[in-house]
Scaffold this active site. Sequence first.
Site, PDB file in Angstrom:
ATOM      1  CE  LYS A 190     -36.091  65.954 -61.240  1.00 45.52           C
ATOM      2  NZ  LYS A 190     -36.173  66.251 -59.847  1.00 45.52           N
ATOM      3  CE1 TYR A 239     -57.075  93.417 -57.249  1.00 47.01           C
ATOM      4  CE2 TYR A 239     -55.506  91.687 -57.799  1.00 47.01           C
ATOM      5  CZ  TYR A 239     -56.768  92.245 -57.920  1.00 47.01           C
ATOM      6  OH  TYR A 239     -57.709  91.638 -58.704  1.00 47.01           O
TER       7      TYR A 239
END
Length: 375
Positions: free
Chosen positions: A35, A264
């Site tokens: 999955k 940042y």
Amino acid sequence: MAHFARARVDLGALSGNARLLKERAGGTPLMGVVKADGYGHGMVQAAHAMLAGGATWLGTAHIGEGLELRRAGISAPVLSWIIPPGEPVGEGIAAGLDLGVSDMAVLETVVSEARRLDRTARVQLKADTGLNRGGVSPGDWERVVAAAARAETDGLIKVSGVWSHFACADEPGHPSIAAQLDAFHEALATADKAGLEPEVRHISNSAALLTLPEARFDLVRAGIAGYGLCPIPDLDVPGLRPAMTLESRVALTKRVPAGSGVSYGHRYVTDRETSLALVPLGYADGVPRAATNRGPVLLGDRARTIAGTVCMDQFVVDVGDDDVSAGEYAVLFGDPSRQPGAPTAQDWATVLDTIPYEIVTRVGVRVPREYTALP
Ligand SMILES: Cc1ncc(COP(=O)(O)O)c(C=O)c1O
């Protein structure tokens, strides 16, 4: 897609892991859980590799994933187990998928679609033995089993499996493990009394496969261990090989003075004149922003740590006075037995207080997967 970054997937490692896990489980048939795009490795490629390594079943969460396996020409038995309203149940039946049934409403949908298609649907009844997530609650089990037995008599379904899932198999000795096993035995006895004869009974995930021989039954379901990552960080499983290496070429380097704030928020400030290397992978590619000032990276043959904030498309590494140049690969995680010094997905999970599942499944769509052929 970025051509400077890649997730290299070693298909030989995937098939070797499947082989090793089947041996560890004493030869019990193995389901490769593929999955979520094969835990980020590529679902169809992972499926083929695990089947080549001896897995005889595949597991997916969604019916759509199971259908994709069929479209890829894979005819091995597939169990798909999350079936909210609106899922393509009829298509799943027509494709011969085993459908995981967790409550009466899903059973009714499957039965009515089987009637409409004039097909016998393969159904695996899931008992909730204590995870309190999917699965039929103990109070409803007898009623759902009886309804399934009636539908089987009518030729609308075949109850091909009875199964469950552990809550704490990754914590060996946790009291819930024995309690869930007892509850599973009870659920099986009820199914037996109702006349059901499932082909497979199963409860083990990777952690249980590795630690609980008494929980093997007829099938074991391996997800994370198939990808070479251990669900129990302290457990050494010799021979298990991480299949994915995430790496990117350095985009540029620059020299900066002491006291330079980096990325940042200037959450990293250089303490000397130094060189910075820009690695063009960011949180859009699955490098969590929480790895700011913490994520481990192998660059220029040395283990280093991300300097400053992880941005959407890039992060920075302080390489000091080392000779690192644009174009060199920075390795975020991989297989240290093949590439000495490479961090592992578990190393990332440890610094981020998460599990390696989250690290590999989140590698973004912008990162091309490159496959090494099966040996
Ligand atoms: C129902 C079920 N079975 C098996 C697995 C495989 O678990 P693991 O990756 O721990 O082996 C999962 C994964 O979450 C699952 O949801």
